[in-house]
Design an enzyme around this catalytic site. Structure first.
Site, PDB file in Angstrom:
ATOM      1  N   LYS A 192      -0.717   5.031   4.402  1.00 21.39           N
ATOM      2  CA  LYS A 192      -1.591   4.110   5.128  1.00 21.39           C
ATOM      3  C   LYS A 192      -1.043   3.892   6.531  1.00 21.39           C
ATOM      4  O   LYS A 192       0.122   3.525   6.705  1.00 21.39           O
ATOM      5  CB  LYS A 192      -1.715   2.778   4.384  1.00 21.39           C
ATOM      6  CG  LYS A 192      -2.718   1.825   5.019  1.00 21.39           C
ATOM      7  CD  LYS A 192      -3.023   0.650   4.115  1.00 21.39           C
ATOM      8  CE  LYS A 192      -4.039  -0.295   4.744  1.00 21.39           C
ATOM      9  NZ  LYS A 192      -5.323   0.363   5.036  1.00 21.39           N
ATOM     10  N   HIS A 235       0.840  -1.205   0.000  1.00 18.95           N
ATOM     11  CA  HIS A 235       0.000   0.000   0.000  1.00 18.95           C
ATOM     12  C   HIS A 235       0.875   1.255   0.000  1.00 18.95           C
ATOM     13  O   HIS A 235       2.077   1.193   0.244  1.00 18.95           O
ATOM     14  CB  HIS A 235      -0.916   0.020   1.227  1.00 18.95           C
ATOM     15  CG  HIS A 235      -2.138  -0.828   1.085  1.00 18.95           C
ATOM     16  ND1 HIS A 235      -2.157  -2.160   1.411  1.00 18.95           N
ATOM     17  CD2 HIS A 235      -3.383  -0.527   0.623  1.00 18.95           C
ATOM     18  CE1 HIS A 235      -3.367  -2.647   1.175  1.00 18.95           C
ATOM     19  NE2 HIS A 235      -4.119  -1.677   0.692  1.00 18.95           N
TER      20      HIS A 235
END
Length: 238
Positions: A139, A135
C-alpha cells in the site's frame, strides 16, 4: 453491463472476477502499460468505469470518464486534494461520479458505528481516542483512506480534537492515526477510547479483497442510470 476497469492490479483483478461471475462484460483493462487505450471508450460502448488505479493517475482517469459521458466510481486514495475539481466538472457536465474510500459493506456499517460511538463519547472527556490502521506493505499511501474517513467521522463529533495526524503519538488536541504496514494484511482498522480505568475498542478486520471488490461491483450495477455526485451513504441509504 459493459464495465471499463481503470487500474488492473490485485484489486482490479478481484473486481474483474466478481463482475464476470455476476454476468457483466469487461470491455477494457487500463493500466500504466496501455494508458492510451482509454480513448477507445465512451458512453456508446461503456456503461460504467470502475477506477482503482494509483494516486497520480486517478484524476486524469476520472476526468476522462466525465468528459466522455461514462459514469465513474473510484476507490483510489491519495489524490483527494483534487476531488473538488472533479466534483465541479461533474456538475458542469451533468455527469456521474461516485467516490468511496472503501467499498466494503461491512466497513461502511463500521463508519456509521464509529460516528454513533463518537456521539456517545462526546460527553466523557476522560477518554482519549486514537486510530490504528494496518495494511499490506504494497500500500503506497498512509494513512489509509478508510482511516481518514474514520477520523473525519470522529472529528465531526469529538470535543477537544482539532485535527488528525499520521504519527504514533501527538498532543491532546491531535487525533492520532498510527499506520502500520505488514505483509499480506488486507486491512484492519481499530478505534480505541482509553481512560485511566478502562478502554473501549471497535475494530473492523478484512479477511480478503473480496468484500471490497464485491461492493464496488454492486455499486457499479446501481450507478449505471444515476446522475450527480454520490457516495456510499446514497447507495446504502444510511
Amino acid at each position: 453491463m459493459n464495465i471499463l476497469l481503470l487500474g488492473y492490479g490485485k484489486m482490479g483483478r478481484a473486481i474483474e472476477a466478481i463482475a464476470i461471475e455476476r454476468g457483466h462484460n469487461i470491455v477494457g483493462k487500463i493500466n500504466e502499460n496501455n494508458l492510451n487505450d482509454i480513448k477507445k471508450h465512451n458512453s456508446t460502448n461503456t456503461d460504467v468505469a470502475i477506477e482503482f488505479s494509483q494516486p497520480d493517475a486517478a484524476f486524469d482517469n476520472i476526468k476522462y470518464c466525465i468528459d466522455n459521458g461514462i459514469p465513474a466510481l473510484s476507490g483510489t486514495t491519495g489524490w483527494l486534494d483534487k476531488k473538488a475539481n472533479i466534483e465541479t466538472l461533474c456538475k458542469q457536465k451533468e455527469g456521474t461520479f461516485f467516490y468511496a474510500s472503501n467499498y466494503s459493506i461491512g466497513v461502511n456499517l463500521f463508519f456509521k458505528l464509529n460516528e454513533q460511538l463518537a456521539t456517545l463519547m462526546k460527553a466523557f472527556d476522560e477518554y482519549n481516542v486514537d486510530i490504528e490502521e494496518i495494511h499490506h506493505t504494497e500500500k503506497k499511501d498512509a494513512p489509509s483512506g478508510t482511516a481518514i474517513t474514520l477520523a473525519e467521522g470522529i472529528l465531526k463529533h469529538a470535543t477537544g480534537k482539532k485535527q488528525w495526524i499520521n504519527k504514533p503519538y501527538g498532543s491532546k488536541e491531535d487525533l492520532v492515526i498510527n499506520s502500520i504496514r505488514e505483509d499480506k494484511v488486507p486491512g484492519t482498522h481499530t478505534i480505541k477510547y482509553s481512560s485511566a480505568v478502562d478502554d473501549i475498542e471497535i475494530k473492523h478486520t478484512a479477511h480478503s479483497r473480496e468484500g471490497f471488490a464485491k461492493g464496488a461491483v454492486m455499486v457499479a450495477e446501481w450507478l449505471k442510470d444515476k446522475k450527480g455526485i454520490l457516495d456510499m451513504k446514497d447507495f446504502l441509504k444510511l
